[in-house]
Structure formats: C-alpha cells, structure tokens
Enzyme design. Sequence first.
Site, PDB file in Angstrom:
ATOM      1  N   HIS A 234      14.043 -60.785  49.758  1.00  0.00           N
ATOM      2  CA  HIS A 234      13.441 -61.778  50.658  1.00  0.00           C
ATOM      3  C   HIS A 234      12.626 -62.792  49.850  1.00  0.00           C
ATOM      4  O   HIS A 234      12.654 -63.998  50.123  1.00  0.00           O
ATOM      5  CB  HIS A 234      12.535 -61.098  51.685  1.00  0.00           C
ATOM      6  CG  HIS A 234      13.250 -60.560  52.874  1.00  0.00           C
ATOM      7  ND1 HIS A 234      14.120 -61.309  53.632  1.00  0.00           N
ATOM      8  CD2 HIS A 234      13.211 -59.334  53.472  1.00  0.00           C
ATOM      9  CE1 HIS A 234      14.597 -60.583  54.635  1.00  0.00           C
ATOM     10  NE2 HIS A 234      14.062 -59.366  54.547  1.00  0.00           N
TER      11      HIS A 234
ATOM     12  N   GLU B 197      17.840 -62.046  56.367  1.00  0.00           N
ATOM     13  CA  GLU B 197      18.070 -60.606  56.536  1.00  0.00           C
ATOM     14  C   GLU B 197      19.435 -60.206  55.989  1.00  0.00           C
ATOM     15  O   GLU B 197      19.585 -59.158  55.347  1.00  0.00           O
ATOM     16  CB  GLU B 197      17.950 -60.220  58.008  1.00  0.00           C
ATOM     17  CG  GLU B 197      16.555 -60.363  58.586  1.00  0.00           C
ATOM     18  CD  GLU B 197      15.524 -59.460  57.925  1.00  0.00           C
ATOM     19  OE1 GLU B 197      15.924 -58.407  57.373  1.00  0.00           O
ATOM     20  OE2 GLU B 197      14.332 -59.808  57.946  1.00  0.00           O
TER      21      GLU B 197
ATOM     22  N   HIS C 110      16.116 -54.794  49.233  1.00  0.00           N
ATOM     23  CA  HIS C 110      16.116 -55.641  50.428  1.00  0.00           C
ATOM     24  C   HIS C 110      14.847 -56.488  50.502  1.00  0.00           C
ATOM     25  O   HIS C 110      14.905 -57.713  50.674  1.00  0.00           O
ATOM     26  CB  HIS C 110      16.247 -54.764  51.677  1.00  0.00           C
ATOM     27  CG  HIS C 110      16.163 -55.524  52.960  1.00  0.00           C
ATOM     28  ND1 HIS C 110      17.272 -55.878  53.691  1.00  0.00           N
ATOM     29  CD2 HIS C 110      15.090 -56.016  53.659  1.00  0.00           C
ATOM     30  CE1 HIS C 110      16.895 -56.547  54.775  1.00  0.00           C
ATOM     31  NE2 HIS C 110      15.579 -56.641  54.772  1.00  0.00           N
ATOM     32  N   GLU C 111      13.699 -55.861  50.353  1.00  0.00           N
ATOM     33  CA  GLU C 111      12.438 -56.591  50.505  1.00  0.00           C
ATOM     34  C   GLU C 111      12.212 -57.577  49.358  1.00  0.00           C
ATOM     35  O   GLU C 111      11.819 -58.728  49.584  1.00  0.00           O
ATOM     36  CB  GLU C 111      11.267 -55.609  50.612  1.00  0.00           C
ATOM     37  CG  GLU C 111      11.307 -54.698  51.826  1.00  0.00           C
ATOM     38  CD  GLU C 111      11.352 -55.440  53.156  1.00  0.00           C
ATOM     39  OE1 GLU C 111      10.958 -56.617  53.201  1.00  0.00           O
ATOM     40  OE2 GLU C 111      11.793 -54.839  54.151  1.00  0.00           O
TER      41      GLU C 111
END
Length: 380
Positions: A172, A198, A168-169
């Site tokens: 980004h 997101e 997820h990070e």
Amino acid sequence: MLYVDPYDKTASPFGWHSSDGKTFSEETSGNNIIVQENHDGSEIDKNSQKAFGGDELVFDYQLDLDSANVEDYFQASATNVFVLTNKLHDVYYKFGFNEQFGNFQVNNFGKGGAGNDPVKVLIQDRSGSNNANFATPVDGYSPKMRLYPFTSKKPEKDSALVNQIMIHEYSHGVTQRITGGPDKTSCLSSDESNALSEGWSDFFAIAMELNSTNTRNDSFKMFEWLYGDMARSKPICSDTNVNDLTYNSLSYSSKGRLECHMGGEVWVNALNEVLWNFIEKYKISNDVSEGEITSNSEGNVLAIQIVIDALKIQPCNPTFLEARDAIVLAQKQRFNKKDLHCFIWKGFAKRGMGVNAKPPSQEGDQIVYTNDFEIPEECQ
C-alpha cells in the site's frame, strides 16, 4: 535457518542496522525500518521495546504458537517483521521504488527524495484487533504499519508472523508513494483507485510468494491462517468455476458506492490472469530478489516490473481502465514484446476488461460496469 548479511548492497549499502556506516543499532531498527511493540495499545507515537540482537546482531529466538498471548514471543515476531520488511525495501528498490520515487529511508545517500522516513512498524498492537493497516504520508514523513493480534480464536494469532499480510500492507505504501508522485497523498483516494490499491497489494503478495510447485489453477486464500478461512469473498484463482469475478462485478447501487475490498478482488483476479499468462511461457522465480531483470526474466518478475512501471505513468486517481492501459503502455516502454502485449490483453479480456470496455454508466438505480471480452486484432 539463520540468515547472514541478507541485505542488498545496492538498496541498503550500510546494511539494515545503520544509516551512516559508522553507528549500528543493536535492535530491530535501522535505515529502512523500525519495528517495536505496542502492547499497551497506546495511540501516542513513542519509543517502545524492540527485539535485541546485541553487538553481534544475532536475532535468534524461540517461537511457541501455543502461547496464550502473542506478547510471549515478541522477540521472534519482531525479528520476522524486521527481516521481511527490510527485504521488501530491497526487493522494491530493485523494481524501481527508489529514493527518487519516495521510498522509505532515513539516509537517501544523495540520490534524491526527502529521506528521514523509515517505516515504523507497531507489532502486537493492542490498539486494535483482527486487522492490519498502513498509513502513508508524503515523502519525508515516516509511514506507519500496524499489525494487530487476531483474537477471535484461542490461542491468539500474531499477524506479525504472516508474511502475506505484511507484503500486502507494505505494498500500500509503495503504490501510494508512486502514483501521482511522492509529494501527494490523495492519488489513490477515489473509489476505483482505492479498490485498485487493494488489488495491487494482493497481487504483490501472491507474485512474490510463488514457487515452482504452483500451477495456474491454484487457489490463493488471502491471510487464511489468521482468519481460519480467508479475508476475501472468493479464493483468487484463474479457474472461473472457482472465481467468476469480472468487470461487471463492480456494479453497485447508485445510492451506495464501490466497496474497496470487493473492487480489489476484481482487479487482483485480472492481474492474476496476466501473471499466469506470463508464467506459462517464462516460468516462475522462487526468489524475485535474485538476478537482473530482462525481457526473458521469469513470469512473476516480468509481471511485478510492468505493474511497478505502470504505477509511475498512470494518472492520479486512475480508473480500472486507465490502470489497465498504463500496464499495456508500461510493457511497450520497457520490453515492447508482442507476446507480453497480448498476454496482458488476454488476461484483462478474460475478466471483462477487453479493448472495448467502457467506464460505468447509470442504469436505473444501478451504476453498471459492462463487460467486454474482445482482444486487439493483433492478438487474435
């Protein structure tokens, strides 16, 4: 299991521990990633302890999740992060996040881009708790991922052991660098585009971790091990009895603003519909890093590729509908298959973003997003 030379030779030609093929780090650092601790919670960018593999580069450490403090198993956590984030570097390279588009590397091998910007990952970071984040500057400057301990329950839990949160990070950084080009930092700064960011990060975390045992109506509870439940208001699920979020769910008070994580839930559920429409025909890849990408690749491979392609052609600070349209166009440009075209439209229409959906409008004291469930005529 110990992995031997797990790097991709195209994405990381000198491996994960060298930038020039001559000198090799014996720690969790190399051309793509630097993983180190921040046990004292310092906000200063400093050189701190890394996991050590010696001249044989063997990183094999015990892990005791019953330990009171995450620092007790630092070496194991650092190794996990180093392997996964390097793997992400190589996987995203395969899907088109390369030097030209601002990927994260010291040496760009003369292939374009600025270089000198490996991801710096601070794990067991005592400057915060119960969270993680990723800061992405322009190409040529290193991003920073912070992985904090989760301290609300005992024993503490280490976010450095949760692959889903790292995907997820890291994602980004991928969406930030690609959207609008790697020399910009403001192309995902509007309320809608921040929410899209997101949603994409959740989508990549799901699509990359699928395996052949998964089914369409599975519920995905993001970061469940860390939170004890989940970090989202509802599980991500195609079954509308479990998750009924639609475009209209983005509506908010005109005195407030669209909250990015709530908006992201709407976007990831739309992408999840598209993903499963693809999978129902093209099945699931258990490892998206394997094989060439063709129009007959597995469904999750196709979905990841099309979303990455769409990031490259969407405008700076896209709206939900602009991001949807970029996905439709990206499929046409790469594969141009009617079934994929209609799978995309049917997925978005199920979540209220059909062909006649329009930008939000103010109605009284509300900013309202109005659902449309229509699909194009060629897909009926």
